[in-house]
Motif scaffolding. Structure first.
Motif, PDB file in Angstrom:
ATOM      1  N   ALA A  14       4.904   1.288  -7.641  1.00 36.25           N
ATOM      2  CA  ALA A  14       4.063   2.474  -7.814  1.00 36.25           C
ATOM      3  C   ALA A  14       3.669   3.057  -6.458  1.00 36.25           C
ATOM      4  O   ALA A  14       3.693   4.279  -6.262  1.00 36.25           O
ATOM      5  N   LEU A  15       3.322   2.198  -5.504  1.00 33.50           N
ATOM      6  CA  LEU A  15       2.946   2.675  -4.177  1.00 33.50           C
ATOM      7  C   LEU A  15       4.156   3.252  -3.435  1.00 33.50           C
ATOM      8  O   LEU A  15       4.020   4.242  -2.708  1.00 33.50           O
ATOM      9  N   ALA A  16       5.320   2.646  -3.626  1.00 30.87           N
ATOM     10  CA  ALA A  16       6.530   3.184  -2.999  1.00 30.87           C
ATOM     11  C   ALA A  16       6.833   4.584  -3.540  1.00 30.87           C
ATOM     12  O   ALA A  16       7.190   5.492  -2.784  1.00 30.87           O
ATOM     13  N   LYS A  17       6.661   4.768  -4.845  1.00 36.64           N
ATOM     14  CA  LYS A  17       6.889   6.085  -5.428  1.00 36.64           C
ATOM     15  C   LYS A  17       5.853   7.082  -4.922  1.00 36.64           C
ATOM     16  O   LYS A  17       6.189   8.211  -4.566  1.00 36.64           O
ATOM     17  N   LEU A  18       4.579   6.668  -4.879  1.00 39.52           N
ATOM     18  CA  LEU A  18       3.531   7.537  -4.364  1.00 39.52           C
ATOM     19  C   LEU A  18       3.836   7.940  -2.922  1.00 39.52           C
ATOM     20  O   LEU A  18       3.747   9.117  -2.566  1.00 39.52           O
ATOM     21  N   GLY A  19       4.203   6.983  -2.094  1.00 38.51           N
ATOM     22  CA  GLY A  19       4.516   7.277  -0.702  1.00 38.51           C
ATOM     23  C   GLY A  19       5.684   8.234  -0.571  1.00 38.51           C
ATOM     24  O   GLY A  19       5.638   9.196   0.205  1.00 38.51           O
ATOM     25  N   SER A  20       6.720   7.997  -1.358  1.00 37.33           N
ATOM     26  CA  SER A  20       7.890   8.874  -1.336  1.00 37.33           C
ATOM     27  C   SER A  20       7.525  10.282  -1.803  1.00 37.33           C
ATOM     28  O   SER A  20       7.951  11.276  -1.210  1.00 37.33           O
ATOM     29  N   ASP A  21       6.716  10.354  -2.852  1.00 31.71           N
ATOM     30  CA  ASP A  21       6.280  11.659  -3.360  1.00 31.71           C
ATOM     31  C   ASP A  21       5.418  12.398  -2.330  1.00 31.71           C
ATOM     32  O   ASP A  21       5.528  13.615  -2.185  1.00 31.71           O
ATOM     33  N   LEU A  22       4.571  11.658  -1.623  1.00 31.72           N
ATOM     34  CA  LEU A  22       3.746  12.275  -0.588  1.00 31.72           C
ATOM     35  C   LEU A  22       4.615  12.807   0.550  1.00 31.72           C
ATOM     36  O   LEU A  22       4.390  13.898   1.069  1.00 31.72           O
ATOM     37  N   ARG A  23       5.616  12.043   0.927  1.00 31.68           N
ATOM     38  CA  ARG A  23       6.529  12.492   1.986  1.00 31.68           C
ATOM     39  C   ARG A  23       7.261  13.754   1.540  1.00 31.68           C
ATOM     40  O   ARG A  23       7.355  14.735   2.287  1.00 31.68           O
ATOM     41  N   ILE A  50       1.950   4.939   4.913  1.00 31.10           N
ATOM     42  CA  ILE A  50       1.599   5.504   3.606  1.00 31.10           C
ATOM     43  C   ILE A  50       2.850   6.032   2.915  1.00 31.10           C
ATOM     44  O   ILE A  50       3.080   5.772   1.734  1.00 31.10           O
ATOM     45  N   GLU A  51       3.664   6.762   3.659  1.00 24.68           N
ATOM     46  CA  GLU A  51       4.877   7.338   3.075  1.00 24.68           C
ATOM     47  C   GLU A  51       5.893   6.265   2.703  1.00 24.68           C
ATOM     48  O   GLU A  51       6.777   6.502   1.888  1.00 24.68           O
ATOM     49  N   ALA A  52       5.725   5.068   3.255  1.00 28.52           N
ATOM     50  CA  ALA A  52       6.572   3.929   2.868  1.00 28.52           C
ATOM     51  C   ALA A  52       5.952   3.143   1.710  1.00 28.52           C
ATOM     52  O   ALA A  52       6.554   2.214   1.184  1.00 28.52           O
ATOM     53  N   GLY A  53       4.721   3.509   1.309  1.00 29.84           N
ATOM     54  CA  GLY A  53       4.056   2.829   0.198  1.00 29.84           C
ATOM     55  C   GLY A  53       3.442   1.502   0.573  1.00 29.84           C
ATOM     56  O   GLY A  53       3.324   0.606  -0.266  1.00 29.84           O
TER      57      GLY A  53
END
Length: 112
Positions: A14-23, A50-53
């Motif tokens: 979930a954090l990896a997806k959030l980070g990717s989405d933020l990037r 953060i962008e790496a989650g």
């Protein structure tokens, strides 16, 4: 000294997806990493984490990055009771099947 917290695979995903989405959101907005980091009062390396989650970055910094990109509104709605289907179902199941009127205790007459 307490042992470090190791998040579950679901949390890491979930954090990896959030980070990717933020990037992706940052790039869609054509915001340089320096600008977002500055607006979020953090550093470029932290923004990269953060962008790496990275689960080691505090939630407050994630929120600051969301705010820096104008995306903070969605964070407050994450645990909104109106969208908590499981909580609503459990609450409905706990309702009593009958409604009862509460009776008042009878007062003793005044003999005064």
């Amino acid at each position: 000294m307490p042992s470090p917290h190791i998040p579950s695979i679901a949390v890491r995903r979930a954090l990896a997806k959030l980070g990717s989405d933020l990037r992706d959101a940052r790039l869609r907005r054509s915001f340089p990493a320096d600008v977002v980091a500055s607006r979020a009062f953090t550093t470029r390396p932290t923004l990269r984490r953060i962008e790496a989650g990275d689960p080691g970055v505090g939630m407050g910094i994630y929120a600051a990055v969301l705010q820096a990109m104008g995306m903070l509104d969605g964070l407050g709605a994450l645990a909104d009771p109106a969208s908590d289907k499981t909580g609503q179902r459990l609450s409905a199941e706990a309702l009593s099947e009958r409604a009862r009127i509460k009776r008042r205790k009878a007062r003793a007459p005044d003999n005064g």
